[in-house]
Design a protein around this motif. Structure first.
Motif, mmCIF file in Angstrom:
data_model
loop_
_atom_site.group_PDB
_atom_site.id
_atom_site.type_symbol
_atom_site.label_atom_id
_atom_site.label_comp_id
_atom_site.label_asym_id
_atom_site.label_seq_id
_atom_site.Cartn_x
_atom_site.Cartn_y
_atom_site.Cartn_z
ATOM 1 N N LEU A 84 0.831 -1.205 0.000
ATOM 2 C CA LEU A 84 0.000 0.000 0.000
ATOM 3 C C LEU A 84 0.867 1.258 0.000
ATOM 4 C CD1 LEU A 84 -2.948 0.868 0.038
ATOM 5 C CD2 LEU A 84 -2.904 0.688 2.541
ATOM 6 N N LEU A 85 1.878 1.276 0.843
ATOM 7 C CA LEU A 85 2.783 2.430 0.910
ATOM 8 C C LEU A 85 3.595 2.588 -0.376
ATOM 9 C CD1 LEU A 85 4.053 2.069 4.583
ATOM 10 C CD2 LEU A 85 2.818 4.032 3.657
ATOM 11 N N ASP A 107 10.321 -6.375 14.869
ATOM 12 C CA ASP A 107 11.098 -5.396 14.117
ATOM 13 C C ASP A 107 10.369 -4.944 12.851
ATOM 14 O OD1 ASP A 107 13.605 -3.894 13.609
ATOM 15 O OD2 ASP A 107 13.715 -5.248 11.885
ATOM 16 N N LEU A 108 9.690 -5.876 12.188
ATOM 17 C CA LEU A 108 8.932 -5.528 10.984
ATOM 18 C C LEU A 108 7.860 -4.494 11.309
ATOM 19 C CD1 LEU A 108 8.475 -9.029 9.270
ATOM 20 C CD2 LEU A 108 9.669 -7.057 8.296
ATOM 21 N N TYR A 109 7.167 -4.727 12.407
ATOM 22 C CA TYR A 109 6.100 -3.797 12.780
ATOM 23 C C TYR A 109 6.650 -2.404 13.090
ATOM 24 C CZ TYR A 109 2.504 -1.388 15.414
ATOM 25 O OH TYR A 109 1.614 -0.445 15.850
ATOM 26 N N TYR A 110 7.645 -2.335 13.956
ATOM 27 C CA TYR A 110 8.119 -1.020 14.393
ATOM 28 C C TYR A 110 8.896 -0.291 13.287
ATOM 29 C CZ TYR A 110 6.426 -1.972 19.045
ATOM 30 O OH TYR A 110 5.597 -2.244 20.110
ATOM 31 N N SER A 111 9.498 -1.028 12.396
ATOM 32 C CA SER A 111 10.150 -0.393 11.242
ATOM 33 C C SER A 111 9.100 0.232 10.327
ATOM 34 C CB SER A 111 10.974 -1.413 10.452
ATOM 35 O OG SER A 111 12.038 -1.913 11.226
ATOM 36 N N LEU A 114 4.903 7.089 10.439
ATOM 37 C CA LEU A 114 5.071 8.319 11.233
ATOM 38 C C LEU A 114 6.118 9.261 10.625
ATOM 39 C CD1 LEU A 114 5.012 6.759 14.821
ATOM 40 C CD2 LEU A 114 3.158 7.965 13.642
ATOM 41 N N LYS A 115 6.662 8.850 9.468
ATOM 42 C CA LYS A 115 7.662 9.648 8.733
ATOM 43 C C LYS A 115 8.929 9.890 9.549
ATOM 44 C CE LYS A 115 4.135 11.858 5.920
ATOM 45 N NZ LYS A 115 3.490 13.104 5.461
ATOM 46 N N GLU A 116 9.231 8.897 10.407
ATOM 47 C CA GLU A 116 10.477 8.951 11.165
ATOM 48 C C GLU A 116 11.624 8.319 10.374
ATOM 49 O OE1 GLU A 116 8.217 8.471 15.502
ATOM 50 O OE2 GLU A 116 9.407 6.812 14.669
ATOM 51 N N SER A 117 11.262 7.570 9.335
ATOM 52 C CA SER A 117 12.270 6.933 8.477
ATOM 53 C C SER A 117 11.951 7.250 7.031
ATOM 54 C CB SER A 117 12.275 5.416 8.671
ATOM 55 O OG SER A 117 12.536 5.073 10.017
ATOM 56 N N SER A 119 10.989 6.334 3.590
ATOM 57 C CA SER A 119 10.317 5.175 2.999
ATOM 58 C C SER A 119 11.071 4.625 1.796
ATOM 59 C CB SER A 119 8.886 5.542 2.587
ATOM 60 O OG SER A 119 8.889 6.590 1.640
ATOM 61 N N GLU A 120 11.708 5.518 1.012
ATOM 62 C CA GLU A 120 12.443 5.078 -0.179
ATOM 63 C C GLU A 120 13.602 4.151 0.181
ATOM 64 O OE1 GLU A 120 11.876 8.178 0.607
ATOM 65 O OE2 GLU A 120 10.568 9.026 -0.952
ATOM 66 N N VAL A 121 14.136 4.347 1.384
ATOM 67 C CA VAL A 121 15.270 3.540 1.835
ATOM 68 C C VAL A 121 14.806 2.274 2.542
ATOM 69 C CG1 VAL A 121 17.326 3.486 3.311
ATOM 70 C CG2 VAL A 121 16.722 5.584 2.071
ATOM 71 N N LEU A 122 13.829 2.417 3.427
ATOM 72 C CA LEU A 122 13.436 1.315 4.300
ATOM 73 C C LEU A 122 12.492 0.310 3.640
ATOM 74 C CD1 LEU A 122 13.862 0.209 7.114
ATOM 75 C CD2 LEU A 122 11.960 1.614 7.922
ATOM 76 N N LEU A 123 11.527 0.785 2.851
ATOM 77 C CA LEU A 123 10.514 -0.114 2.297
ATOM 78 C C LEU A 123 11.097 -1.230 1.419
ATOM 79 C CD1 LEU A 123 7.481 2.219 1.465
ATOM 80 C CD2 LEU A 123 7.686 0.534 3.300
ATOM 81 N N PRO A 124 12.039 -0.932 0.519
ATOM 82 C CA PRO A 124 12.613 -2.040 -0.278
ATOM 83 C C PRO A 124 13.288 -3.104 0.578
ATOM 84 C CG PRO A 124 13.151 0.086 -1.267
ATOM 85 C CD PRO A 124 12.567 0.370 0.082
ATOM 86 N N THR A 125 13.937 -2.662 1.660
ATOM 87 C CA THR A 125 14.601 -3.608 2.563
ATOM 88 C C THR A 125 13.578 -4.485 3.280
ATOM 89 O OG1 THR A 125 16.346 -1.976 2.940
ATOM 90 C CG2 THR A 125 16.226 -3.806 4.482
ATOM 91 N N LEU A 126 12.503 -3.848 3.779
ATOM 92 C CA LEU A 126 11.449 -4.596 4.463
ATOM 93 C C LEU A 126 10.788 -5.591 3.519
ATOM 94 C CD1 LEU A 126 9.692 -1.809 6.579
ATOM 95 C CD2 LEU A 126 11.198 -3.612 7.400
#
Length: 465
Positions: free
Chosen positions: A26-27, A281-285, A291-294, A296-303
């Motif tokens: 979705l994101l 970790d999946l949930y809190y990441s 919450l826009k603390e990370s 998304s372009e960097v973290l989402l592909p990794t997740l």
């Protein structure tokens, strides 16, 4: 009892991973952060689903009374999403209809062929009989009915219809009797509502109520006559609709998977995160992305990559526990939620023949009579385009020989040679994209003096006499 616990442990784990996956998808949707500009109600649904996700540790507390309330809300959300999905499919239906009409219009056909580099093809050089045999073999070279239906539905919208109105209606009636529904007036009325929309998207009850700006785009497209502008705008509009459909699909998936996690009163968030080392970790990441603390372009592909490996592992476990002799009733229920998809609204389960009650048969008969009235009221070209599209969406009930004859008749008494070339090109293109033809270099029919590997050369090589 131990088997039952293994089943529930596995299906809960799998449901949680699928829930996280749906949130990531979705994101990743390119229109997710622009939804408010398309449909305000959908935006508010997104925000509600987001708040549920952020409150998950509290919501999934043992004995929490909020679980039941949330489950009820999710049912309402799902019903709303399904209405919006129907609406988008109706817009897509009308978009296809507009483009098909423009393609078939004589003033555009020559330009369209020129655009495709097919103007040098002489329609008398095309072996229509061979093309009909190729199409028939493509469809019936399958063992499964679902595969035959799928392939036939790919070709039927492009085959000029040569049936009389009465024969067409008889075929539709025969086809509809192969659709499996509950033998109730309510189920029959719902089926008829879907069928009406498939024939004419504007008959969708929600047409224009959701994503209403898209209707204006369709109206503007209908008056375009410049070929380049027409196809550019149509492609952009279709891409937008497809992206919105994809977004609703993932929203629907989050609802279905989360519903599984709400089934157990004593299940809490810690119980779930303890099921696999990566769950917490999946949930809190993912929460940090919401919450826009990370970034998304960097973290989402990794997740996404991590989750793919995890899902593969859990899917194997699901297959194992599904084969046990005793199956927990909750396991079956949760599997049904996992298999739900929003596009099932338009998916027909078929049977050899349905034995409808008198009440249901009357509802179907009224639909056929209404369809008859529509056929007589529509202009010729529009009628034929709608007829072609509609039979591609209902159960395919032609035999091998009947289908071959149906295609061959399609190429008789055409108004213009260009129409035959256009139709042949469209059908040949579908076969080629499906890998039906051998690679060009393997075709002995191509002579060495054929220089340019363009669409016209390849087309004649495949179907020239």
């Amino acid at each position: 009892m131990h088997q039952h616990n293994d089943q529930l442990f596995t299906v809960i784990s799998y449901s949680y991973s699928e829930y996280i996956q749906a949130q990531i998808d979705l994101l990743n949707n390119s229109l997710y952060f622009s939804t408010i500009y398309f449909d305000e109600e959908t935006f508010h649904l997104q925000e509600s689903l987001k708040e549920i996700f952020l409150s998950l540790p509290t919501l999934l507390s043992a004995g929490s009374s909020s679980k039941e309330t949330c489950a009820t809300e999710l049912l309402d959300y799902r019903a709303t999403l399904e209405q919006k999905f129907r609406c988008l499919i109706a817009y897509q239906r009308e978009l296809t209809h507009i483009v098909t009409l423009k393609q078939q219009a004589f003033s555009l056909t020559k330009d369209y062929l020129e655009e495709l580099g097919l103007t040098d093809i002489d329609s008398t050089q095309i072996d229509y009989e061979k093309l009909a045999l190729d199409c028939t073999h493509y469809v019936f070279n399958e063992n499964k009915e679902t595969s035959i239906q799928k392939k036939a539905s790919e070709l039927l919208p492009y085959i000029p219809i040569k049936l009389t109105k009465d024969n067409y209606l008889a075929y539709c009636k025969k086809s509809i009797t192969h659709i499996a529904i509950q033998d109730t007036p309510e189920a029959a009325s719902h089926l008829v509502s879907i069928l009406k929309q498939l024939f004419d998207g504007t008959d969708c009850p929600q047409y224009g109520q959701h994503f209403s700006d898209l209707v204006e785009s369709l109206d503007n497209l209908a008056i375009l006559n410049d070929l380049t502008d027409l196809f550019e705008e149509a492609n952009l509009l279709n891409e937008t609709i497809e992206t919105l459909i994809d977004m609703l699909h993932h929203m629907h998936k989050t609802i279905c998977t989360l519903s599984n996690l709400l089934l157990f009163d004593q299940l809490d968030f810690t119980d779930i995160t303890d099921m696999h080392v990566s769950f917490s970790d999946l949930y809190y990441s993912l929460k940090s992305v919401f919450l826009k603390e990370s970034e998304s372009e960097v973290l989402l592909p990794t997740l996404k990559e991590r989750l793919e490996n995890l899902t593969k592992e859990l899917k194997q476990e699901m297959q194992k526990v599904s084969t046990t002799a005793q199956v927990n009733p909750f396991f079956n229920l949760m599997q049904s939620y996992l298999s739900m998809s929003i596009d099932q609204i338009f998916g027909f389960t078929t049977v050899k023949k349905s034995n409808y009650s008198t009440d249901v048969s009357m509802i179907i008969e009224v639909f056929i009579n209404d369809l008859r009235s529509k056929l007589f009221a529509l202009p010729t070209l529009e009628r034929k385009c709608r007829m072609q599209y509609f039979i591609s969406n209902i159960p395919f009930v032609m035999s091998h020989d009947n289908f071959n004859t149906y295609i061959q008749k399609a190429f008789t008494h055409l108004k213009t040679p260009e129409q035959g070339v256009l139709t042949a090109m469209q059908l040949s293109s579908i076969l080629e994209q499906a890998g039906y033809f051998p690679a060009i270099k393997e075709q002995p029919i191509i002579e060495e003096d054929l220089e340019d590997d363009d669409a016209a050369t390849r087309f004649l090589a495949e179907h020239g006499e």
